[in-house]
Design an enzyme around this catalytic site. Sequence first.
Site, PDB file in Angstrom:
ATOM      1  N   SER A 152      22.667   6.064 111.763  1.00 60.51           N
ATOM      2  CA  SER A 152      22.722   5.512 113.104  1.00 60.51           C
ATOM      3  C   SER A 152      21.584   6.156 113.887  1.00 60.51           C
ATOM      4  O   SER A 152      21.577   7.373 114.089  1.00 60.51           O
ATOM      5  CB  SER A 152      24.082   5.839 113.730  1.00 60.51           C
ATOM      6  OG  SER A 152      24.087   5.500 115.095  1.00 60.51           O
ATOM      7  N   LYS A 178      21.367   1.409 111.252  1.00 62.68           N
ATOM      8  CA  LYS A 178      21.933   0.901 112.501  1.00 62.68           C
ATOM      9  C   LYS A 178      21.125   1.472 113.645  1.00 62.68           C
ATOM     10  O   LYS A 178      20.790   2.653 113.652  1.00 62.68           O
ATOM     11  CB  LYS A 178      23.404   1.331 112.569  1.00 62.68           C
ATOM     12  CG  LYS A 178      24.026   1.408 113.937  1.00 62.68           C
ATOM     13  CD  LYS A 178      25.528   1.649 113.834  1.00 62.68           C
ATOM     14  CE  LYS A 178      26.014   2.615 114.900  1.00 62.68           C
ATOM     15  NZ  LYS A 178      27.466   2.868 114.811  1.00 62.68           N
ATOM     16  N   LYS A 180      20.737   1.824 117.863  1.00 61.00           N
ATOM     17  CA  LYS A 180      21.370   1.668 119.161  1.00 61.00           C
ATOM     18  C   LYS A 180      20.515   0.729 119.995  1.00 61.00           C
ATOM     19  O   LYS A 180      19.273   0.782 119.930  1.00 61.00           O
ATOM     20  CB  LYS A 180      21.489   3.032 119.856  1.00 61.00           C
ATOM     21  CG  LYS A 180      22.403   3.999 119.122  1.00 61.00           C
ATOM     22  CD  LYS A 180      23.854   3.525 119.143  1.00 61.00           C
ATOM     23  CE  LYS A 180      24.772   4.559 118.505  1.00 61.00           C
ATOM     24  NZ  LYS A 180      26.188   4.142 118.589  1.00 61.00           N
ATOM     25  N   ASP A 206      24.042  -1.464 117.487  1.00 63.19           N
ATOM     26  CA  ASP A 206      25.257  -1.009 118.173  1.00 63.19           C
ATOM     27  C   ASP A 206      24.918  -0.850 119.650  1.00 63.19           C
ATOM     28  O   ASP A 206      24.049  -0.061 120.017  1.00 63.19           O
ATOM     29  CB  ASP A 206      25.711   0.334 117.573  1.00 63.19           C
ATOM     30  CG  ASP A 206      27.032   0.827 118.154  1.00 63.19           C
ATOM     31  OD1 ASP A 206      27.599   0.149 119.036  1.00 63.19           O
ATOM     32  OD2 ASP A 206      27.491   1.910 117.720  1.00 63.19           O
ATOM     33  N   GLU A 231      27.370  -4.496 116.694  1.00 64.28           N
ATOM     34  CA  GLU A 231      28.537  -3.677 117.006  1.00 64.28           C
ATOM     35  C   GLU A 231      28.745  -3.563 118.513  1.00 64.28           C
ATOM     36  O   GLU A 231      27.820  -3.232 119.250  1.00 64.28           O
ATOM     37  CB  GLU A 231      28.326  -2.285 116.370  1.00 64.28           C
ATOM     38  CG  GLU A 231      29.500  -1.331 116.483  1.00 64.28           C
ATOM     39  CD  GLU A 231      29.245  -0.017 115.715  1.00 64.28           C
ATOM     40  OE1 GLU A 231      28.372   0.005 114.818  1.00 64.28           O
ATOM     41  OE2 GLU A 231      29.913   0.978 116.021  1.00 64.28           O
ATOM     42  N   ASP A 256      34.126  -1.452 117.532  1.00 69.14           N
ATOM     43  CA  ASP A 256      34.302   0.004 117.441  1.00 69.14           C
ATOM     44  C   ASP A 256      35.235   0.410 118.586  1.00 69.14           C
ATOM     45  O   ASP A 256      36.458   0.502 118.404  1.00 69.14           O
ATOM     46  CB  ASP A 256      32.903   0.663 117.519  1.00 69.14           C
ATOM     47  CG  ASP A 256      32.911   2.179 117.621  1.00 69.14           C
ATOM     48  OD1 ASP A 256      33.992   2.777 117.769  1.00 69.14           O
ATOM     49  OD2 ASP A 256      31.825   2.805 117.577  1.00 69.14           O
ATOM     50  N   LYS A 280      37.013   4.641 112.933  1.00 71.00           N
ATOM     51  CA  LYS A 280      36.794   6.061 113.196  1.00 71.00           C
ATOM     52  C   LYS A 280      38.185   6.657 113.329  1.00 71.00           C
ATOM     53  O   LYS A 280      38.910   6.291 114.272  1.00 71.00           O
ATOM     54  CB  LYS A 280      36.044   6.272 114.514  1.00 71.00           C
ATOM     55  CG  LYS A 280      34.584   5.848 114.476  1.00 71.00           C
ATOM     56  CD  LYS A 280      33.938   6.033 115.840  1.00 71.00           C
ATOM     57  CE  LYS A 280      32.495   5.570 115.802  1.00 71.00           C
ATOM     58  NZ  LYS A 280      31.904   5.515 117.161  1.00 71.00           N
ATOM     59  N   GLY A 308      30.975   7.241 112.646  1.00 68.95           N
ATOM     60  CA  GLY A 308      30.789   8.680 112.838  1.00 68.95           C
ATOM     61  C   GLY A 308      30.708   9.012 114.311  1.00 68.95           C
ATOM     62  O   GLY A 308      30.454   8.140 115.144  1.00 68.95           O
TER      63      GLY A 308
HETATM   64  O1  OSB Z   1      29.206   4.140 118.563  1.00 68.57           O
HETATM   65  O2  OSB Z   1      29.130   4.744 116.561  1.00 68.57           O
HETATM   66  C1  OSB Z   1      29.024   5.019 117.755  1.00 68.57           C
HETATM   67  C2  OSB Z   1      27.860   8.630 118.142  1.00 68.57           C
HETATM   68  C3  OSB Z   1      28.541   9.003 119.281  1.00 68.57           C
HETATM   69  C4  OSB Z   1      29.312   8.070 119.923  1.00 68.57           C
HETATM   70  C5  OSB Z   1      29.423   6.771 119.424  1.00 68.57           C
HETATM   71  C6  OSB Z   1      28.770   6.412 118.263  1.00 68.57           C
HETATM   72  C7  OSB Z   1      27.949   7.350 117.632  1.00 68.57           C
HETATM   73  C8  OSB Z   1      27.157   7.061 116.445  1.00 68.57           C
HETATM   74  C9  OSB Z   1      26.825   8.245 115.563  1.00 68.57           C
HETATM   75  O3  OSB Z   1      26.696   5.973 116.193  1.00 68.57           O
HETATM   76  C10 OSB Z   1      27.047   8.014 114.131  1.00 68.57           C
HETATM   77  C11 OSB Z   1      26.938   9.322 113.369  1.00 68.57           C
HETATM   78  O4  OSB Z   1      27.838  10.182 113.492  1.00 68.57           O
HETATM   79  O5  OSB Z   1      25.955   9.489 112.662  1.00 68.57           O
HETATM   80 MG    MG Z   2      29.702   2.317 117.628  1.00 68.65          MG
END
Ligand code: OSB
Ligand code: MG
Length: 386
Positions: A152, A178, A180, A206, A231, A256, A280, A308
Amino acid sequence: MCRPRAGRTEDEEDPIRIETIELREIRLALREPFRISSGEVSERRILLLRQADADGAEAWSECVAGELPNYSPETIDTAWLALESWIAPRLLGRELSHPSEVAPLLDEDLRGHRMARAAAEMGAWALEAVREGVSLSELLGGERSRVETGISIGLQASPDALAAKAREAAAAGYRKIKMKIEPGADVEYVRAVREALGPDMALAVDANAAYAPGDEPTLERLDELGLIMIEQPFEGGDLVRHAALQARLRTPLCLDESITSPARAEDMISLDAGRIVNIKPGRVGGYAASMAIHDLCRERSIPVWCGGMLESGIGRAYNVALASLPGFTLPGDISPSARYWARDIVDPEWTMDRGWVDVPRGEPGLGVSVDADAVEDRTVRARLLD
Ligand code: OSB
Ligand code: MG
């Protein structure tokens, strides 16, 4: 020390009895800041739990709540309060015949605080694994010996900067990338990555709820980029609006933040508000709820993957074990330790081999040991509850 006990028979009454729960807050600096649409983190404040029974078996677990309520309403401080005020008192000294009894016990007249509950509930599963002398994966019914891994990537300053990060990730072997996104940092950014990596790389985005109805034209342009999923474009509570959006898109939506319980997953499926679930365990209150969502989605042919929350190596052990269940058919956000930390707090650290992370099986509990000195060095507060 973690001591599995050998020689127990099925019919022997040997309830789990948690005698102490230690809460600790540690600080762990990320190797690079991680930015999502609702905020940036450069140093994690992490709440760890250590539960012990009367025989000296113990299990560490991790609460995934962040410092600020920008992903969910919970924070590390609300989780600390919930654990010491309401959650630990329910568990301490109580006899349980199986860790699946923890979630219903914590459900009674207690709303929300799912990340806090999950930390205790998942720790109870690990404690049981230690007591039974089995790996956490085996205790859950996991079947995989390795799990497929994605990365991510946080928000970047420009499409070129994002494409450079994505190139690096592809070279490192990640099997899903992925990115952001947020309004203003979406279509052109993702297009740059698609052009850099070609048509075959599994790409996802995401939004962490950064879009709103009215933004459909932008989201429809993402549909042309061959993404495996989009996402959480809208707010967590907006299942109906997600359903309306899904009807306009070919790309599957993945939820999510919206999926806080098995009931919400059922709602998503009934409404066709999304076609993939990011599980999660912290977000849904722990393993019992995660497995219920997994089972439901499997029955309804909805792919799931393990998300994660920038966990330390302790929380990562729980995600890896969960992702070993058969319904986790898409790569998880389960990067190796070195992606996040100069040095993790577990031994061995989590590593990745060509996009796969090994699932520890055949040794009791988490499959990694916690470096107590590293934890001690990074501790900023501790409290023993008994
Ligand atoms: O939306 O998946 C998410 C990290 C903090 C809060 C929300 C998210 C995330 C990540 C991190 O995408 C994924 C990772 O732990 O590598
Ligand atoms: Mg997410």
